[in-house]
Design a protein around this motif. Structure first.
Motif, mmCIF file in Angstrom:
data_model
loop_
_atom_site.group_PDB
_atom_site.id
_atom_site.type_symbol
_atom_site.label_atom_id
_atom_site.label_comp_id
_atom_site.label_asym_id
_atom_site.label_seq_id
_atom_site.Cartn_x
_atom_site.Cartn_y
_atom_site.Cartn_z
ATOM 1 N N ILE A 54 9.157 1.438 -10.877
ATOM 2 C CA ILE A 54 8.710 2.714 -11.626
ATOM 3 C C ILE A 54 7.974 3.594 -10.379
ATOM 4 O O ILE A 54 7.946 4.698 -10.464
ATOM 5 C CB ILE A 54 7.336 2.186 -12.544
ATOM 6 N N TYR A 55 7.471 3.020 -9.489
ATOM 7 C CA TYR A 55 6.762 3.714 -8.353
ATOM 8 C C TYR A 55 7.993 4.765 -7.718
ATOM 9 O O TYR A 55 7.606 6.047 -7.617
ATOM 10 C CB TYR A 55 6.352 2.751 -7.450
ATOM 11 N N PRO A 56 9.068 4.286 -7.275
ATOM 12 C CA PRO A 56 10.126 5.301 -6.709
ATOM 13 C C PRO A 56 10.631 6.066 -7.735
ATOM 14 O O PRO A 56 10.848 7.329 -7.284
ATOM 15 C CB PRO A 56 11.091 4.308 -6.035
ATOM 16 N N TRP B 112 -0.240 -3.754 -12.720
ATOM 17 C CA TRP B 112 -0.417 -2.242 -12.477
ATOM 18 C C TRP B 112 -0.622 -1.857 -10.943
ATOM 19 O O TRP B 112 -0.176 -1.102 -10.555
ATOM 20 C CB TRP B 112 -1.767 -2.067 -13.113
ATOM 21 N N ALA B 113 -1.056 -2.943 -10.347
ATOM 22 C CA ALA B 113 -1.009 -2.720 -8.922
ATOM 23 C C ALA B 113 0.411 -2.701 -8.464
ATOM 24 O O ALA B 113 0.543 -1.880 -7.388
ATOM 25 C CB ALA B 113 -1.776 -3.983 -8.070
ATOM 26 N N SER B 114 1.392 -3.181 -8.953
ATOM 27 C CA SER B 114 2.915 -3.155 -8.463
ATOM 28 C C SER B 114 3.348 -1.779 -8.951
ATOM 29 O O SER B 114 4.060 -1.011 -8.146
ATOM 30 C CB SER B 114 3.650 -4.288 -9.090
ATOM 31 N N ASP C 141 2.364 -2.235 -18.850
ATOM 32 C CA ASP C 141 2.649 -3.080 -17.642
ATOM 33 C C ASP C 141 3.843 -4.324 -18.378
ATOM 34 O O ASP C 141 4.212 -5.157 -17.475
ATOM 35 C CB ASP C 141 1.483 -3.782 -17.281
ATOM 36 N N HIS C 142 3.570 -4.706 -19.524
ATOM 37 C CA HIS C 142 4.246 -5.944 -20.232
ATOM 38 C C HIS C 142 4.340 -5.788 -21.489
ATOM 39 O O HIS C 142 3.605 -4.836 -21.951
ATOM 40 C CB HIS C 142 3.827 -6.999 -19.637
ATOM 41 N N ARG D 6 9.667 -0.374 0.439
ATOM 42 C CA ARG D 6 9.567 -0.600 -1.067
ATOM 43 C C ARG D 6 11.001 -1.171 -1.369
ATOM 44 O O ARG D 6 11.936 -0.350 -0.975
ATOM 45 C CB ARG D 6 9.535 0.673 -1.819
ATOM 46 N N PHE D 7 11.211 -2.237 -2.060
ATOM 47 C CA PHE D 7 12.518 -2.966 -2.550
ATOM 48 C C PHE D 7 12.752 -2.270 -3.982
ATOM 49 O O PHE D 7 14.006 -2.625 -4.331
ATOM 50 C CB PHE D 7 12.497 -4.332 -2.375
ATOM 51 N N GLY D 8 12.166 -1.594 -4.514
ATOM 52 C CA GLY D 8 12.478 -1.028 -5.942
ATOM 53 C C GLY D 8 13.651 0.313 -5.760
ATOM 54 O O GLY D 8 13.694 0.528 -4.657
ATOM 55 N N PHE D 9 14.090 0.582 -7.017
ATOM 56 C CA PHE D 9 15.197 1.614 -7.212
ATOM 57 C C PHE D 9 14.617 2.698 -7.582
ATOM 58 O O PHE D 9 13.683 2.516 -8.688
ATOM 59 C CB PHE D 9 16.361 1.085 -7.503
ATOM 60 N N VAL D 10 15.447 3.878 -7.301
ATOM 61 C CA VAL D 10 15.246 5.116 -8.152
ATOM 62 C C VAL D 10 16.139 5.132 -9.496
ATOM 63 O O VAL D 10 17.581 4.805 -9.094
ATOM 64 C CB VAL D 10 15.358 6.281 -7.458
ATOM 65 N N MET D 11 15.715 5.072 -10.681
ATOM 66 C CA MET D 11 16.449 5.060 -11.808
ATOM 67 C C MET D 11 17.237 6.145 -11.922
ATOM 68 O O MET D 11 17.017 7.212 -11.799
ATOM 69 C CB MET D 11 15.810 4.726 -13.228
ATOM 70 N N ASP D 12 18.688 6.000 -12.317
ATOM 71 C CA ASP D 12 19.483 7.131 -12.437
ATOM 72 C C ASP D 12 19.548 7.840 -13.628
ATOM 73 O O ASP D 12 20.284 7.707 -14.608
ATOM 74 C CB ASP D 12 20.894 6.467 -12.209
#
Length: 478
Positions: A353-355, A57-59, A277-278, A369-375
């Motif tokens: 999820i965050y981005p 959840w923190a992620s 979260d899982h 932040r190394f996550g992606f924005v989903m298309d």
């Protein structure tokens, strides 16, 4: 106008939702109108070395990986204690970023947010004691927490929420774990009689309490974004999933679906999001194998569990009840509403999820932040440089040598998977475990030792285990 409603529930298994859509009309409507994903979460495959819910959840809150935010169940950046809300200072959690862009947020029962601090909006935190021993009393009172600024919200609540109910101990059911191990027929009888059915009225009371409080508060203290969390789905799954499509767990998910539908109908948010979260899976699914002798051999705790006649496996939990599940590798993400087009999502991970959430509000993603924005958008994407374009990235081939038992090798697989996003992992191992390794969704292939060629892979790794500190590591050998 409420801009977004986010309902978050611990450990909701996406395969149950996505494969039984007819049972969940609210989730199904959102899926048809928007997007859904069984995304990859921070979970080790098995009971050993698992990531905690607080880490996941923190992620989700911050977009950082667990090693970056360092917020865990009872360890925060090296301090042995429970996490609190100000541990997110300088991590730019989503509510702080939304506040910076002028959006107010109401947080309801968010995990790791005890001892709430002032935000633009309000925080309703809830605390309770976890029952980890087989004591007679199976109820843990919940206590609401506010910061001074938000005390006016208390008048919208009807006292304290219902207590958190824990399952009956085996002794309270009239059994002992050892006699159930000795007598498979008696074990079947025990499981058929009780699999946490009494959780359902308690869970319904919890959901009714929160939904009523949210509606009252939104009428008197409106905010732009509402976030509601429940941990109860995790406990119900752990203590009820003793068979396929267990009716207790399905009923709990239906209650959650109904509550979200009521909130959407009453509050009419522009965007509706459901996430976990899982997931959850019975221990047998950690070692999927048609050869039952090999399956039993591969299960590290083979002598410490009940092997039920339907193939399911159960432990005796620390709190004295039966425990049927481990956290599963996939979490649930469903979203629909303004700016979101109907689409299927593949390749999503927790840090995305965050981005993706911030993009829904046309907000620039913070640095590092190394996550992606989903298309998934039918609007102009503000964070174009973060848009997930997997076809534009060359994948690499990784070989992993099985140098330990199946359970320990699974830990290595998951750490490799987390560290190497755009890679296909092949396990090189003992032939009889092929079916088990290929049952791991993070494994792309299996090769027996006799057929291994180093040159077939871009990189090759092996794991090594520190038995003193109980730590698992991996090292690149090619």
């Amino acid at each position: 106008m409420l801009k977004a409603l986010i309902v978050a529930a611990d450990s909701v298994e996406p395969n149950i939702i996505l494969k039984n859509k007819e049972l969940f009309p609210t989730f199904n409507r959102l899926i048809e109108q928007g997007v859904s994903s069984a995304y990859s979460a921070y979970v080790q495959k098995g009971y050993y070395g698992s990531y905690s819910s607080e880490q996941n959840w923190a992620s989700i809150y911050t977009g950082f990986e667990p090693g970056e935010h360092q917020i865990n169940t009872s360890n925060v950046r090296g301090e042995i204690r429970q996490p609190v809300m100000n541990d997110f200072d300088e991590l730019q959690p989503f509510w702080e970023v939304l506040n910076e862009y002028g959006l107010s947020v109401g947080l309801w029962a968010a995990v790791a947010c005890d001892s709430p601090v002032p935000i633009n909006g309000y925080t309703v935190a809830v605390g309770y004691e976890t029952i980890n021993t087989p004591i007679h009393n199976r109820e843990a009172p919940r206590h609401i927490q506010f910061c001074t600024k938000d005390i006016s919200v208390a008048y919208c609540l009807n006292g304290e929420p219902p207590p958190r109910l824990y399952p009956k101990t085996l002794a309270q059911q009239g059994y002992s774990f050892e006699e159930l191990k000795r007598n498979p027929s008696l074990a079947e009888e025990a499981v058929s009689k009780y699999c946490f059915q009494d959780a359902l009225p308690n869970f319904k009371a919890e959901l009714d309490y929160w939904s009523t409080a949210i509606m009252r508060t939104q009428a008197e203290h409106p905010v732009d974004v509402l976030y509601l969390f429940t941990p109860t789905t995790d406990l119900i799954a752990h203590c009820s999933m003793c068979c396929d499509n267990n009716p207790v767990l399905l009923s709990a998910y239906q209650m959650l679906d109904e509550t979200m539908g009521e909130l959407i109908d009453a509050l009419k948010p522009e965007i509706s999001i459901f996430l976990s979260d899982h997931g959850q899976q019975n221990f047998k699914d950690l070692i999927p194998c048609s050869d039952k002798a090999v399956q039993k051999e591969a299960f590290a705790a083979r002598d410490d569990v009940l092997w039920l006649q339907n193939g399911y496996i159960a432990f005796e939990a620390h709190n004295g009840a039966l425990l049927f599940t481990a956290h599963a590798l996939k979490g649930t993400f469903i979203a629909a509403g303004k700016g979101i087009r109907p689409a299927s999502i593949s390749g999503m991970r927790t840090v995305d999820i965050y981005p993706t959430l911030l993009e829904m509000f046309d907000i620039q993603i913070p640095e590092c932040r190394f996550g992606f924005v989903m298309d998934v958008f039918d609007k102009e994407v503000i964070n174009e440089e973060k848009l997930y374009k997997p076809n534009a990235i060359k994948r690499k081939s990784i070989g992993l040598l099985q140098t330990h038992s199946v359970s320990i090798t699974d830990i290595v697989i998951n750490e490799l998977y987390i560290a190497n996003r755009f890679a296909d992992i092949t396990v090189i191992g003992i032939a009889k475990y092929e079916e088990i390794f290929l049952g791991n969704p993070r494994v792309a292939g299996f090769v027996p030792f006799d057929n291994f060629k180093m040159s077939d892979y871009d990189e090759v790794y092996c794991g090594y285990y520190d038995d003193v500190n109980k730590q698992m590591y991996h090292t690149r050998i090619f």
